[in-house]
Design a protein around this motif. Structure first.
Motif, PDB file in Angstrom:
ATOM      1  N   UNK A  37       5.389   2.287   0.064  1.00  0.00           N
ATOM      2  CA  UNK A  37       5.052   3.468  -0.794  1.00  0.00           C
ATOM      3  C   UNK A  37       4.055   2.960  -1.951  1.00  0.00           C
ATOM      4  N   UNK A  38       3.340   4.106  -2.249  1.00  0.00           N
ATOM      5  CA  UNK A  38       2.098   3.861  -3.226  1.00  0.00           C
ATOM      6  C   UNK A  38       2.584   3.347  -4.686  1.00  0.00           C
ATOM      7  N   UNK A  39       3.859   3.833  -4.842  1.00  0.00           N
ATOM      8  CA  UNK A  39       4.443   3.022  -6.127  1.00  0.00           C
ATOM      9  C   UNK A  39       4.671   1.659  -6.336  1.00  0.00           C
ATOM     10  N   UNK A  58      -5.665   1.447  -4.083  1.00  0.00           N
ATOM     11  CA  UNK A  58      -4.290   1.092  -3.915  1.00  0.00           C
ATOM     12  C   UNK A  58      -3.480   1.896  -2.869  1.00  0.00           C
ATOM     13  N   UNK A  59      -4.069   3.302  -2.809  1.00  0.00           N
ATOM     14  CA  UNK A  59      -3.387   4.022  -1.584  1.00  0.00           C
ATOM     15  C   UNK A  59      -3.672   3.488  -0.359  1.00  0.00           C
ATOM     16  N   UNK A  60      -4.612   3.083  -0.011  1.00  0.00           N
ATOM     17  CA  UNK A  60      -5.201   2.439   1.222  1.00  0.00           C
ATOM     18  C   UNK A  60      -4.303   1.138   1.584  1.00  0.00           C
ATOM     19  N   UNK A  61      -4.259   0.220   0.478  1.00  0.00           N
ATOM     20  CA  UNK A  61      -3.482  -0.729   0.657  1.00  0.00           C
ATOM     21  C   UNK A  61      -1.999  -0.616   1.105  1.00  0.00           C
ATOM     22  N   UNK A 102       1.473   0.152  -6.547  1.00  0.00           N
ATOM     23  CA  UNK A 102       0.837   0.111  -7.954  1.00  0.00           C
ATOM     24  C   UNK A 102       1.590  -0.978  -8.488  1.00  0.00           C
ATOM     25  N   UNK A 103       2.761  -1.318  -8.427  1.00  0.00           N
ATOM     26  CA  UNK A 103       3.394  -2.246  -9.053  1.00  0.00           C
ATOM     27  C   UNK A 103       3.169  -3.548  -8.683  1.00  0.00           C
ATOM     28  N   UNK A 104       2.973  -3.850  -7.286  1.00  0.00           N
ATOM     29  CA  UNK A 104       2.405  -5.088  -7.022  1.00  0.00           C
ATOM     30  C   UNK A 104       0.854  -5.462  -7.556  1.00  0.00           C
TER      31      UNK A 104
END
Lengths: 132, 132
Positions: free
Chosen positions: B41-43, B31-34, B46-48
DNA sequence: TCAGATAGTTGCATGATGCATGCATCATAC
DNA sequence: GTATGATGCATGCATCATGCAACTATCTGA
């Protein structure tokens, strides 16, 4: 491309820049027309214009010919903001394509221009072979 | 260009498509890499991902090697959705550039490809000559 | 073992957007 | 001249994507 642009957004939102560009070009002076031209809801355009007017970039006054409507125009600050935004974009392109051969940059500019024309003339044709 | 695309948005939001494309290419499985790759933003990522997982397009399970992380992948439905989205876009281009000469279409494709490369390699370079 | 880094999630606020509605004005038919 | 419908714009409301801050769980290295 979107992430590149997202990371380099200027002071003005993309929609606002588009509005300023159109107003500078005198292409439309009606909120309604701007909305249509940008593919936005009239209410959205109304709000964008309100925001731009509040920031002193756009000025609106009632249209004597049609008292429902309003005459839109750029203020001096609006013109300056647009000039600045354009310079910012030129820098962006200059930096990014610094090591491209001149010939290819011209080719790209030419093709992108024609692409824009094609997209423009394709407007109103929703998706594929619709419209009976 | 933006209004053209805005009027022709598919079932998937642009960000979601980008995520699916990356997952299909196995370029990143974190997720972080994406998030980094898309400049989000990572958040947000995360939601996507949560949304895509809920719709059954992406599947996530814990990574045995690192129990904080998760292994991401496309489901069969995800692959199909991506295929369909790609077909939709191909149609869009085909329709819009129908009357362009073949040679120019190839030129445009080539130059756009290289433009993407240039933008990609310009990432991390904030605006102009920064970074002391 | 413990401090700090990292992966991911969630709470909260913000901002752009669309739809429905309302109000004023215009254009037209009668 | 007046009534009816269309048009230009604004506002209320809900939705959605996003970023920041804070949190939990886990990993890493001294």
């Amino acid at each position: 491309m979107s992430r590149f642009l997202r990371e380099r957004e200027g002071d003005l939102a993309p929609t606002d820049v588009a509005v300023l560009v159109r107003l500078a070009g005198q292409q439309c002076t009606r909120s309604r027309d701007l909305a249509r031209a940008e593919g936005l809801d009239p209410s959205t355009m109304s709000r964008r214009l309100a925001s731009l007017a509040e920031r002193g970039l756009v000025d609106r006054h009632p249209d004597p010919a049609d008292r429902r409507a309003q005459v839109l125009g750029l203020t001096q600050a609006g013109r300056e903001a647009l000039t600045q935004e354009r310079a910012r974009r030129v820098d962006l392109v200059t930096d990014t394509l610094a090591d491209w051969p001149e010939a290819e940059k011209e080719q790209l500019a030419d093709l992108l221009g024609r692409l824009a024309d094609s997209l423009e003339s394709a407007r109103g044709t929703p998706t594929s072979g619709q419209s009976p």
